[in-house]
Design an enzyme around this catalytic site. Structure first.
Site, PDB file in Angstrom:
ATOM      1  N   HIS A  36       0.814  -1.136   0.160  1.00  0.00           N
ATOM      2  CA  HIS A  36      -0.070   0.057   0.162  1.00  0.00           C
ATOM      3  C   HIS A  36       0.885   1.216   0.005  1.00  0.00           C
ATOM      4  CE1 HIS A  36      -4.353  -1.810   0.876  1.00  0.00           C
ATOM      5  NE2 HIS A  36      -3.280  -2.811   1.078  1.00  0.00           N
ATOM      6  N   ASP A  59       3.671   9.443  -1.129  1.00  0.00           N
ATOM      7  CA  ASP A  59       2.389   8.697  -0.523  1.00  0.00           C
ATOM      8  C   ASP A  59       2.321   7.464  -1.468  1.00  0.00           C
ATOM      9  OD1 ASP A  59       0.123   8.076   1.143  1.00  0.00           O
ATOM     10  OD2 ASP A  59      -0.272  10.182   1.247  1.00  0.00           O
TER      11      ASP A  59
HETATM   12  P1  ADQ Z   1      -2.760   5.919   5.016  1.00  0.00           P
HETATM   13  O1  ADQ Z   1      -1.279   6.446   5.030  1.00  0.00           O
HETATM   14  O2  ADQ Z   1      -3.458   5.926   6.303  1.00  0.00           O
HETATM   15  O3  ADQ Z   1      -2.826   4.793   4.252  1.00  0.00           O
HETATM   16  P2  ADQ Z   1      -4.578   7.487   3.039  1.00  0.00           P
HETATM   17  O4  ADQ Z   1      -4.578   6.762   1.984  1.00  0.00           O
HETATM   18  O5  ADQ Z   1      -4.585   8.824   2.931  1.00  0.00           O
HETATM   19  O6  ADQ Z   1      -3.537   7.309   4.019  1.00  0.00           O
HETATM   20  O7  ADQ Z   1      -5.904   7.177   3.977  1.00  0.00           O
HETATM   21  C1  ADQ Z   1      -6.226   7.905   5.038  1.00  0.00           C
HETATM   22  C2  ADQ Z   1      -7.912   7.476   5.588  1.00  0.00           C
HETATM   23  O8  ADQ Z   1      -7.968   7.890   6.669  1.00  0.00           O
HETATM   24  C3  ADQ Z   1      -8.764   8.002   4.610  1.00  0.00           C
HETATM   25  O9  ADQ Z   1      -9.703   7.174   4.104  1.00  0.00           O
HETATM   26  C4  ADQ Z   1      -9.168   9.354   5.246  1.00  0.00           C
HETATM   27  O10 ADQ Z   1     -10.589   9.614   5.279  1.00  0.00           O
HETATM   28  C5  ADQ Z   1      -9.104   8.606   6.807  1.00  0.00           C
HETATM   29  N1  ADQ Z   1      -8.729   9.869   7.565  1.00  0.00           N
HETATM   30  C6  ADQ Z   1      -7.643  10.706   7.584  1.00  0.00           C
HETATM   31  N2  ADQ Z   1      -7.785  11.749   8.606  1.00  0.00           N
HETATM   32  C7  ADQ Z   1      -8.921  11.479   9.084  1.00  0.00           C
HETATM   33  C8  ADQ Z   1      -9.368  11.967  10.181  1.00  0.00           C
HETATM   34  N3  ADQ Z   1      -9.074  13.228  10.703  1.00  0.00           N
HETATM   35  N4  ADQ Z   1     -10.644  11.521  10.585  1.00  0.00           N
HETATM   36  C9  ADQ Z   1     -11.189  10.593   9.908  1.00  0.00           C
HETATM   37  N5  ADQ Z   1     -10.644   9.636   9.034  1.00  0.00           N
HETATM   38  C10 ADQ Z   1      -9.420  10.139   8.479  1.00  0.00           C
HETATM   39  C11 ADQ Z   1      -1.808   3.863   3.342  1.00  0.00           C
HETATM   40  C12 ADQ Z   1      -1.015   4.437   2.293  1.00  0.00           C
HETATM   41  C13 ADQ Z   1      -1.606   5.382   1.567  1.00  0.00           C
HETATM   42  C14 ADQ Z   1      -2.740   4.375   0.680  1.00  0.00           C
HETATM   43  C15 ADQ Z   1      -3.550   3.811   1.589  1.00  0.00           C
HETATM   44  C16 ADQ Z   1      -4.540   2.789   0.893  1.00  0.00           C
HETATM   45  O11 ADQ Z   1      -0.194   5.064   3.288  1.00  0.00           O
HETATM   46  O12 ADQ Z   1      -0.728   5.910   0.713  1.00  0.00           O
HETATM   47  O13 ADQ Z   1      -3.546   5.301  -0.069  1.00  0.00           O
HETATM   48  O14 ADQ Z   1      -2.968   3.035   2.490  1.00  0.00           O
HETATM   49  O15 ADQ Z   1      -3.928   1.934   0.015  1.00  0.00           O
END
Ligand code: ADQ
Length: 473
Positions: A157, A364
């Site tokens: 991921h 990311d």
């Molecule tokens: P993450 O590093 O966790 O995931 P991301 O893809 O941005 O990062 O996902 C974050 C999730 O958490 C989103 O669904 C977002 O809505 C939620 N989120 C963030 N802040 C929040 C808040 N304050 N309250 C509620 N929800 C919140 C890892 C990898 C990423 C990749 C994903 C999926 O680092 O690059 O996109 O896996 O493969």
């Protein structure tokens, strides 16, 4: 026909009658298990005082959840240590932040071995296994050592850096080549897949034909599978959620000012400190906007036991305070900085209310916030996404305003451009972005990966083996 067994570090067993919306991985796993009954296997999130690890089993909505607890030592070495303080920074190109210890590496290998031992008892010969993420790189090797010939796929991921960086991982030669024990290794982007294939060529002397590598008579397929979101469901959620009293309250509190939104886990890879500096530069250089715009940065705390995270928490909090002190007025605060986690419906409503989505990670794997922001927009009057070129999402979201997060001038200019972008251009860009996300949604992603895993060549015919060079050649 066997069943699908999904393995990930962490599992959230849904509570009966819970209305909470699932997180990213949970949605992905459910999408992959949608048409099959299957098992989801992983850590319960609990830490136990016993060293003997017992599994628990719960069946919910046709999915069997099998979880195991970790001992304190396992949690410290495998999770806080090797995965979060070594693999996470190095795979995000931050060699400078990696804190390697042999002990943590042993803990990492030991926990992977525990996982394999428990899975060994569960797996039937025709079961297909899908392993998720950097916590479980050596799992297929541990299963193969126990004699499993099942089809096993792996999806990373987070980013895969080039070999020049991967080789800075102490003992990389013990770990990275073990990915070749999988039949399919999936990455978020073509660049990540290419970086891994360069590692295999340079460090292991392997060569590929169309991203198929031959290792000891077996084939490993490498490919890109950009992860998606539930695009249609998210768009629908945003349409409804913008009417929630809380969201309406936030909109009213803006007093007609344009809203810029950032939503991240509080992590150094997300580039929040750079983003704040770019916003400050925007206020300084495009001073007409002072008093007319509010930047809401939602940053949920994560991995608080790790020192680097406590440091950035302080840095970002004090930068937000300093900028507000320098530019704010009695009746206007430029930055609203909150450390809360909001429900997905609240986030969807806030995304829709925001004129600009500011998503500028330094690195990311994908970044789902960028995709959620696009899906949430009103197609008749959409906001503008400003997206880091170093997020995996930038490969698909070419109609966003792509920026270099290390260049505050380019981010500040993009903020100004987004805020004053004419409606026709906003609509065109949004239509194009939404089209991409509607096609490659989470179900499409899961189906594509599983089809590729089912079709991946495993053992080669003798003729094919003669045609291709193998290990060490
Ligand atoms: P993450 O590093 O966790 O995931 P991301 O893809 O941005 O990062 O996902 C974050 C999730 O958490 C989103 O669904 C977002 O809505 C939620 N989120 C963030 N802040 C929040 C808040 N304050 N309250 C509620 N929800 C919140 C890892 C990898 C990423 C990749 C994903 C999926 O680092 O690059 O996109 O896996 O493969």
């Amino acid at each position: 026909m066997g069943q699908l067994v999904v393995v990930s570090n962490r599992i959230a067993i849904p509570e009966k009658n819970s209305k909470a919306r699932a997180g990213g991985l949970e949605v992905a796993v459910k999408a992959s298990l949608k048409h099959k009954s299957g098992i989801w296997f992983g850590w319960s999130g609990k830490i136990t005082a016993h060293s003997k690890i017992a599994t628990q089993r719960v069946v919910h909505d046709k999915i069997t959840y099998i979880t195991l607890d970790l001992s304190k030592e396992d949690h410290q070495e495998y999770y806080n240590g090797f995965t979060n303080r070594v693999l996470w920074p190095i795979l995000h190109y931050r060699i400078d932040l990696a804190e390697f210890s042999r002990r943590d590496l042993s803990g990492y290998l030991r926990v992977n071995d525990h996982f394999a031992r428990e899975l060994h008892a569960l797996l039937g010969p025709d079961d297909i296994v899908w392993v998720h993420d950097y916590h479980l790189i050596p799992l297929a090797k541990a299963l193969r050592e126990r004699g499993h010939k099942n089809r096993i796929g792996f999806f990373l991921h987070i980013p895969c850096p080039p070999p020049e960086i991967l080789t800075a991982l102490p003992n990389h030669e013990r770990l990275i080549p073990s990915l070749c024990e999988y039949d399919l290794v999936g990455f978020q982007t073509g660049d990540d897949a290419f970086n891994f294939s360069r590692y295999l060529t340079r460090e292991c002397g392997l060569h590929s034909r169309d991203f198929n590598f031959v290792v000891a008579g077996r084939t490993v397929r490498i490919d890109a599978f950009p992860v998606g979101i539930e695009t249609a469901a998210f768009a629908d959620l945003a349409r409804r959620s913008v009417r929630l009293p809380f969201v309406q309250g936030v909109i009213a509190s803006l007093g007609g000012r344009a809203l810029i939104i950032g939503v991240d886990r509080l992590d150094y890879s997300k580039g929040i400190a750079h983003r704040l500096s770019a916003f400050e530069l925007f206020l300084r250089t495009q001073a007409d906007w002072q008093g007319k715009v509010t930047y809401l940065q939602i940053a949920t705390k994560s991995r608080t036991e790790i020192p680097e995270y406590a440091t950035i928490e302080q840095e970002i909090g004090s930068a937000a305070g300093r900028i507000n002190g320098a530019y704010g007025e009695a009746d206007w605060t430029p930055i609203r900085y909150v450390n809360r986690a909001y429900s997905h419906s609240t986030l969807a409503g806030l995304y829709r209310a925001a004129r600009v989505g500011l998503v500028t990670p330094l690195r990311d794997g994908m970044n789902l916030v960028a995709k959620e922001y696009i899906a949430s927009q009103n197609p008749n009057d959409p906001g503008v996404l400003i997206l880091s070129r170093f997020a995996g999402a930038a490969h698909e979201c070419k109609a966003a305003l792509l920026v270099n997060p290390y260049d505050p001038d380019s981010v500040a200019a993009a903020i100004g451009q987004a805020l004053s972008m004419p409606l026709a251009e906003r609509r065109d860009r949004h239509e194009s972005l939404f089209g991409v996300l509607s096609h490659n949604d989470i179900q499409h992603w899961a189906d594509r990966f599983l089809t590729a895993l089912e079709q991946a060549p495993t053992a080669l015919s003798q003729f094919e083996q003669m045609q291709m060079p193998s290990v060490g050649s």
